[in-house]
Design an enzyme around this catalytic site. Structure first.
Site, PDB file in Angstrom:
ATOM      1  N   ARG A   1      43.607  21.474  20.067  1.00 43.52           N
ATOM      2  CA  ARG A   1      44.603  22.550  20.140  1.00 43.52           C
ATOM      3  C   ARG A   1      45.266  22.803  18.793  1.00 43.52           C
ATOM      4  NH1 ARG A   1      50.202  22.432  20.842  1.00 43.52           N
ATOM      5  NH2 ARG A   1      50.126  20.164  21.093  1.00 43.52           N
TER       6      ARG A   1
ATOM      7  N   GLU B   1      52.897  25.412  10.656  1.00 45.54           N
ATOM      8  CA  GLU B   1      52.463  24.080  11.054  1.00 45.54           C
ATOM      9  C   GLU B   1      50.994  23.903  10.683  1.00 45.54           C
ATOM     10  OE1 GLU B   1      53.464  23.464  15.147  1.00 45.54           O
ATOM     11  OE2 GLU B   1      55.601  23.262  14.723  1.00 45.54           O
TER      12      GLU B   1
ATOM     13  N   ARG C   1      45.275  17.959  13.576  1.00 42.50           N
ATOM     14  CA  ARG C   1      45.935  16.781  14.136  1.00 42.50           C
ATOM     15  C   ARG C   1      44.992  15.610  14.373  1.00 42.50           C
ATOM     16  NH1 ARG C   1      50.126  19.295  18.644  1.00 42.50           N
ATOM     17  NH2 ARG C   1      51.812  19.785  17.173  1.00 42.50           N
TER      18      ARG C   1
ATOM     19  N   HIS D   1      49.551  13.209  23.351  1.00 38.38           N
ATOM     20  CA  HIS D   1      50.483  14.332  23.238  1.00 38.38           C
ATOM     21  C   HIS D   1      50.116  15.521  24.112  1.00 38.38           C
ATOM     22  CE1 HIS D   1      53.607  16.671  21.360  1.00 38.38           C
ATOM     23  NE2 HIS D   1      52.753  17.594  20.925  1.00 38.38           N
TER      24      HIS D   1
ATOM     25  N   HIS E   1      49.227  13.117  19.075  1.00 34.58           N
ATOM     26  CA  HIS E   1      50.096  13.567  18.000  1.00 34.58           C
ATOM     27  C   HIS E   1      50.129  12.473  16.939  1.00 34.58           C
ATOM     28  CE1 HIS E   1      53.410  15.188  15.726  1.00 34.58           C
ATOM     29  NE2 HIS E   1      53.378  16.279  16.476  1.00 34.58           N
TER      30      HIS E   1
END
Length: 539
Positions: free
Chosen positions: A383, A126, A289, A348, A243
């Site tokens: 994160r 990811e 992100r 998110h 997100h």
């Protein structure tokens, strides 16, 4: 933050007192309860355990350095690189080092992680990971599979008592000690006090404070508000992760298009079919992100729209490889095999929360916290993908070990039966429903992907006005959580990680430190902001 061996309030009778009460029936709470067995534990959940837990909605999986090509040092370096300079290095080192053991725990509880033909764990990659290290289940079903396995294990563990349908309202305290939890029956007025030698808050995040979120309605900041009102120190509350690719189909919560889709080569395009991430970041769709979320936010704000194009990278394999996302798309009338998916940033994950140490202890004696409600320092300002489930199980296990070391040998589990009388009807009034609507719209509009001082001051003024119309403690907890986030965002006059101030768009090296606050400071900031905003603007 230290808790002595004699950490019980001496004047509190232990008759009828639980060893441990855990508030929250998600991954962190259930994992902690299982790790505490055979010590008697009561788990309080406002929904059936496993349901309403954001953990069950996690699509990517758990990050862990378990392949021969990977290492704990690489996982640690990737985590720190994304954290905007605020990760606690020792905490990250500990979390990543313990990851393989926690994966083995989950396997022992029956989690069916994907394996290759030779029986090895099948790993994916990811955003911002340098190696394939995401342990997953059927592509995008890790969260659900993990929760199903843990729920089954908990149901079969006699030392764990599960109380479902009760919402935590406040912490019971005596002096500096937390001595239990006051909970209300969901949808009614009946309240029960659960006295305990140790309380663990594992109540989840703050997603439902926002109008656009990928989280269930139970993720509404109650645990954060409860701890703040009891006097706990809070940390990094301004850092809210959005997100980038929630499905923009008008659903609440917004269905999630997992980051693994971009990991498999799917691209982000605007309505004209142009890829816009190529001009934004060298990693393009796999940039951190916050960068991807802001790029999508700006494309949409400019009227160009944003879409996730999976047609070439995944195509006809979509239903089998990503069944959850495929089902959400088809329910909205979109065929991702042949059509680009409209996407929007959505709240998110909250990197901030109740300040804890490496063993999950908070600043209040007798209180621990783990999962999204806690701020451990592992995530910093942003994160790394799939570190959330990892943090939950690592710190849940450490809390269990800490409590075991502080308390005498476990006794046999025995509890008196709860009264099962019919509750009085819910008294939530129209004003409180309207106040929640104001809170959620305000957080999305003014405390979202991009923020500025005027908007944050207005947000605090609106939340204060809405809070004045609320009676229930549970609703006031939501308002308190919203004020904490907005006040922390107003304090940090720079942009860092997931926190972006359009009036301070650059990082300030002098502010490369974690932020800490308490409710009195938050209230003072909120009052000042409310005084600076005219009454007409608050409406």
């Amino acid at each position: 933050m230290a808790i002595s061996q004699e950490f019980l309030a001496p004047s509190l009778s232990t008759k009828g007192v639980d060893d441990v009460v855990i508030l929250g029936g998600g991954l962190a709470g259930l994992f902690c309860a299982l790790k505490l067995a055979p010590r008697p534990v009561t788990v309080i959940s406002n929904a059936p355990i496993g349901e309403g837990a954001a953990s069950a909605w996690a699509q990517g999986g758990i990050a862990a350095a378990v392949s021969e090509h990977d290492s704990v040092d690489k996982h640690k370096a990737d985590t720190i690189a994304v954290g905007g300079g605020l990760c606690q290095e020792k905490i990250v080192a500990m979390m990543t080092a313990e990851a393989p053991e926690r994966i083995r725990d989950l396997l022992s509880y029956g989690v069916p992680f994907d394996r290759d033909l030779e029986g090895r764990l099948q790993l994916s990659r990811e955003a911002a990971h340098s190696e394939n290290r995401i342990v997953r289940v059927r592509g995008d079903m890790a969260g659900r599979a993990i929760m199903d396995a843990l729920v089954a294990a908990v149901r079969q563990t006699p030392s764990i008592r599960v109380i479902e349908g009760y919402l935590g309202e406040s912490l019971l305290t005596e002096g500096r000690y937390v001595t239990g939890v006051l909970a209300r029956k969901r949808g009614g007025l009946e309240r029960l006090a659960f006295a305990a030698h140790a309380v663990v808050i594992a109540s989840g995040g703050i997603g439902h404070l926002y109008a656009v979120t990928t989280n269930p309605g139970e993720a509404n900041g109650h645990g954060l508000g409860m701890a703040a009102r009891a006097g706990a120190v809070l940390a990094d509350a301004e850092f809210v992760q959005f997100h980038p690719t929630a499905l923009d189909v008008g659903k609440d919560p917004a269905p999630l298009a997992t980051e693994a889709l971009r990991g498999e080569g799917s691209t982000l395009v605007n309505a004209a079919g142009e890829r816009f991430m190529e001009a934004v970041h060298p990693l393009k769709e796999l940039a951190p992100r916050d960068i991807v979320a802001r790029a999508i936010f700006r494309e949409r704000a400019a009227g160009r729209g944003a879409f996730l194009d999976c047609r070439q990278a995944i195509g006809a394999a979509f239903p089998d490889r990503f069944p959850t996302v495929h089902a959400a798309c088809r329910a909205a009338g979109i065929d991702p095999v042949t059509q680009p998916i409209p996407v929007t940033p959505a709240e998110h994950y909250h990197m901030g929360g109740i300040l804890t140490d490496a063993n999950g202890r908070t600043s209040l004696d007798g209180l621990w916290a783990c999962g999204e409600v806690a701020s451990t320092g592992a995530h910093g300002a942003n994160r790394l993908a799939s570190n959330s489930l990892l943090e939950a199980v690592v710190f849940a296990a450490r809390i269990a070990e800490d409590i075991q070391g502080l308390m005498p040998t476990p006794r046999t589990a025995y509890w008196n039966a709860l009264d099962d009388e019919a509750s009085l009807p819910s008294q939530r009034n129209t004003e409180e429903r309207d106040a929640i609507d104001v809170l959620r719209r305000t957080m999305s509009e003014l405390v979202g992907v991009e923020r500025d001082a005027d908007g944050l001051a207005l947000a605090l003024a609106r939340i204060c006005a809405a809070e004045a119309r609320c009676q229930r403690s549970s609703i006031r907890n939501m308002m308190t959580a919203g004020k904490i986030i907005a006040a922390a965002a107003l304090k940090r006059t720079e942009s860092r990680g997931a926190h972006f101030r359009s009036d301070f768009p650059r990082e300030d090296p002098a502010q490369a430190v974690r932020s800490f606050t308490t409710l009195p400071e938050v209230e003072a900031i909120a009052r000042k902001a409310a005084d600076s905003v005219g009454s007409e603007a608050r409406a």
